[in-house]
Write a protein that holds these residues in place. Structure first.
Motif, PDB file in Angstrom:
ATOM      1  N   LEU A   1       0.882  -1.136  -0.018  1.00 51.34           N
ATOM      2  CA  LEU A   1       0.098   0.003  -0.052  1.00 51.34           C
ATOM      3  C   LEU A   1       0.868   1.324  -0.112  1.00 51.34           C
ATOM      4  O   LEU A   1       0.718   2.197  -0.662  1.00 51.34           O
ATOM      5  N   ARG A   2       1.715   1.179   0.614  1.00 53.65           N
ATOM      6  CA  ARG A   2       2.837   2.487   0.983  1.00 53.65           C
ATOM      7  C   ARG A   2       3.659   2.499  -0.510  1.00 53.65           C
ATOM      8  O   ARG A   2       3.518   3.863  -1.137  1.00 53.65           O
ATOM      9  N   THR A   3       3.898   1.509  -1.021  1.00 55.10           N
ATOM     10  CA  THR A   3       4.349   1.556  -2.722  1.00 55.10           C
ATOM     11  C   THR A   3       3.402   2.326  -3.458  1.00 55.10           C
ATOM     12  O   THR A   3       3.603   3.027  -4.316  1.00 55.10           O
ATOM     13  N   ASP A   4       2.146   1.834  -3.491  1.00 58.39           N
ATOM     14  CA  ASP A   4       1.227   2.055  -4.379  1.00 58.39           C
ATOM     15  C   ASP A   4       0.773   3.495  -4.174  1.00 58.39           C
ATOM     16  O   ASP A   4       0.655   4.325  -5.225  1.00 58.39           O
ATOM     17  N   LEU A   5       0.701   3.946  -3.063  1.00 58.60           N
ATOM     18  CA  LEU A   5       0.618   5.245  -2.523  1.00 58.60           C
ATOM     19  C   LEU A   5       1.547   6.160  -2.895  1.00 58.60           C
ATOM     20  O   LEU A   5       1.228   7.439  -3.512  1.00 58.60           O
ATOM     21  N   ALA A   6       2.703   6.013  -2.732  1.00 53.65           N
ATOM     22  CA  ALA A   6       3.835   6.651  -3.169  1.00 53.65           C
ATOM     23  C   ALA A   6       3.937   6.962  -4.512  1.00 53.65           C
ATOM     24  O   ALA A   6       4.116   8.054  -5.248  1.00 53.65           O
ATOM     25  N   ALA A   7       3.592   5.764  -5.329  1.00 55.13           N
ATOM     26  CA  ALA A   7       3.714   5.946  -6.995  1.00 55.13           C
ATOM     27  C   ALA A   7       2.393   7.001  -7.491  1.00 55.13           C
ATOM     28  O   ALA A   7       2.922   7.760  -8.246  1.00 55.13           O
ATOM     29  N   HIS A   8       1.196   6.646  -6.850  1.00 55.59           N
ATOM     30  CA  HIS A   8       0.270   7.631  -7.027  1.00 55.59           C
ATOM     31  C   HIS A   8       0.492   9.091  -6.816  1.00 55.59           C
ATOM     32  O   HIS A   8       0.244   9.872  -7.699  1.00 55.59           O
ATOM     33  N   ASP A   9       1.184   9.309  -5.622  1.00 54.78           N
ATOM     34  CA  ASP A   9       1.307  10.852  -5.339  1.00 54.78           C
ATOM     35  C   ASP A   9       2.625  11.167  -6.158  1.00 54.78           C
ATOM     36  O   ASP A   9       2.576  12.486  -6.482  1.00 54.78           O
ATOM     37  N   ARG A  10       3.475  10.318  -6.764  1.00 52.97           N
ATOM     38  CA  ARG A  10       4.445  10.936  -7.440  1.00 52.97           C
ATOM     39  C   ARG A  10       3.753  11.301  -8.931  1.00 52.97           C
ATOM     40  O   ARG A  10       4.244  12.259  -9.867  1.00 52.97           O
ATOM     41  N   ALA A  11       2.829  10.410  -9.379  1.00 56.67           N
ATOM     42  CA  ALA A  11       2.019  10.942 -10.826  1.00 56.67           C
ATOM     43  C   ALA A  11       1.333  12.089 -10.489  1.00 56.67           C
ATOM     44  O   ALA A  11       1.225  13.053 -11.476  1.00 56.67           O
ATOM     45  N   VAL A  12       0.640  12.307  -9.224  1.00 67.15           N
ATOM     46  CA  VAL A  12       0.032  13.395  -8.967  1.00 67.15           C
ATOM     47  C   VAL A  12       0.812  14.683  -9.076  1.00 67.15           C
ATOM     48  O   VAL A  12       0.495  15.740  -9.734  1.00 67.15           O
ATOM     49  N   ALA A  13       2.014  14.575  -8.448  1.00 65.52           N
ATOM     50  CA  ALA A  13       3.019  15.615  -8.359  1.00 65.52           C
ATOM     51  C   ALA A  13       3.432  15.879  -9.663  1.00 65.52           C
ATOM     52  O   ALA A  13       3.508  17.084 -10.110  1.00 65.52           O
ATOM     53  N   ASP A  14       3.883  14.868 -10.534  1.00 64.51           N
ATOM     54  CA  ASP A  14       4.283  15.151 -11.765  1.00 64.51           C
ATOM     55  C   ASP A  14       3.294  15.965 -12.842  1.00 64.51           C
ATOM     56  O   ASP A  14       3.660  16.936 -13.222  1.00 64.51           O
ATOM     57  N   ALA A  15       1.851  15.477 -12.616  1.00 62.93           N
ATOM     58  CA  ALA A  15       0.903  16.289 -13.233  1.00 62.93           C
ATOM     59  C   ALA A  15       0.589  17.702 -12.703  1.00 62.93           C
ATOM     60  O   ALA A  15       0.341  18.537 -13.767  1.00 62.93           O
ATOM     61  N   ALA A  16       1.220  17.936 -11.553  1.00 60.59           N
ATOM     62  CA  ALA A  16       0.967  19.292 -10.939  1.00 60.59           C
ATOM     63  C   ALA A  16       2.090  20.006 -11.298  1.00 60.59           C
ATOM     64  O   ALA A  16       2.120  21.277 -11.040  1.00 60.59           O
ATOM     65  N   GLY A  17       3.255  19.373 -11.604  1.00 59.37           N
ATOM     66  CA  GLY A  17       4.520  20.149 -11.996  1.00 59.37           C
ATOM     67  C   GLY A  17       4.989  20.518 -10.686  1.00 59.37           C
ATOM     68  O   GLY A  17       5.718  21.642 -10.548  1.00 59.37           O
ATOM     69  N   ILE A  18       4.938  19.698  -9.467  1.00 60.69           N
ATOM     70  CA  ILE A  18       5.632  20.242  -8.322  1.00 60.69           C
ATOM     71  C   ILE A  18       6.423  18.826  -7.833  1.00 60.69           C
ATOM     72  O   ILE A  18       6.136  17.761  -8.495  1.00 60.69           O
ATOM     73  N   LYS A  19       7.325  18.855  -6.897  1.00 63.89           N
ATOM     74  CA  LYS A  19       7.907  17.865  -6.418  1.00 63.89           C
ATOM     75  C   LYS A  19       7.135  17.008  -5.472  1.00 63.89           C
ATOM     76  O   LYS A  19       6.393  17.641  -4.813  1.00 63.89           O
ATOM     77  N   ASP A  20       7.752  15.817  -4.986  1.00 64.39           N
ATOM     78  CA  ASP A  20       6.843  14.871  -4.227  1.00 64.39           C
ATOM     79  C   ASP A  20       6.835  15.608  -2.753  1.00 64.39           C
ATOM     80  O   ASP A  20       5.750  15.572  -2.091  1.00 64.39           O
ATOM     81  N   SER A  21       8.032  16.364  -2.243  1.00 65.82           N
ATOM     82  CA  SER A  21       8.046  16.933  -1.093  1.00 65.82           C
ATOM     83  C   SER A  21       7.028  18.046  -1.121  1.00 65.82           C
ATOM     84  O   SER A  21       6.579  18.303   0.216  1.00 65.82           O
ATOM     85  N   ASP A  22       7.034  18.539  -2.196  1.00 65.05           N
ATOM     86  CA  ASP A  22       6.028  19.937  -2.262  1.00 65.05           C
ATOM     87  C   ASP A  22       4.500  19.325  -1.902  1.00 65.05           C
ATOM     88  O   ASP A  22       3.748  19.950  -1.278  1.00 65.05           O
ATOM     89  N   LEU A  23       4.151  18.198  -2.647  1.00 64.01           N
ATOM     90  CA  LEU A  23       2.703  17.534  -2.465  1.00 64.01           C
ATOM     91  C   LEU A  23       2.634  17.196  -0.862  1.00 64.01           C
ATOM     92  O   LEU A  23       1.504  17.481  -0.441  1.00 64.01           O
TER      93      LEU A  23
END
Length: 161
Positions: free
Chosen positions: A18-40
């Protein structure tokens, strides 16, 4: 006691997946928003819990304060946050999310899919899930664990302060 098929090892593996899936999802969301994971991550805390000081955000995200300053500058430049003087302490500032609707839009599709899953759950299933999430969050909370570690090191483990 947990039955063998649902032993702690199986639960830990499921949690890691679940952690891996959530992290991958958040990376995709951050990429779509043009921000970094830490920003998200900072935006998630601000949108969920409201205005925070930079120090609290740094502590909550396990980020050095100087690094947090860079994160906040990027978010401010992109219109995600604003810095306001703290009403109780004019020497301090609080970080305010300014784009809650914009943030929620990032997660709208996945939140709809998750809501559809949760709506199929019986009430007791949802209560157990919420309780489990609270237990897991508390077990992983650095503040909770550092308090326990401090008591353990000083020989005060198990004693109330």
């Amino acid at each position: 006691m947990i039955p063998a098929p649902l032993g702690s090892q199986a639960l830990l593996l499921a949690l890691r997946r679940l952690r891996t899936d959530l992290a991958a999802h958040d990376r995709a969301v951050a990429d779509a928003a043009g921000i970094k994971d830490s920003d998200l991550t900072v935006l998630e805390i601000l949108n969920r819990e409201g205005p925070q000081t930079p120090s609290v955000l740094a502590r909550r995200t396990n980020t050095h304060l100087a690094t947090m300053t860079g994160v906040l500058t990027r978010l401010e430049n992109d219109g995600w946050i604003e810095r306001h003087p703290d009403a109780k302490d004019r020497r301090s500032i609080r970080i305010h999310a300014t784009s809650i609707d914009r943030f929620n839009t990032l997660y709208a599709e996945s939140m709809d899919r998750l809501a559809a899953v949760f709506e199929t759950w019986p009430t007791e299933h949802a209560r157990i899930f919420l309780s489990a999430i609270a237990d897991i969050s508390q077990a992983l909370d650095p503040a909770t664990n550092s308090d326990a570690a401090g008591r353990h090191k000083s020989g005060d483990a198990g004693r109330e302060s």
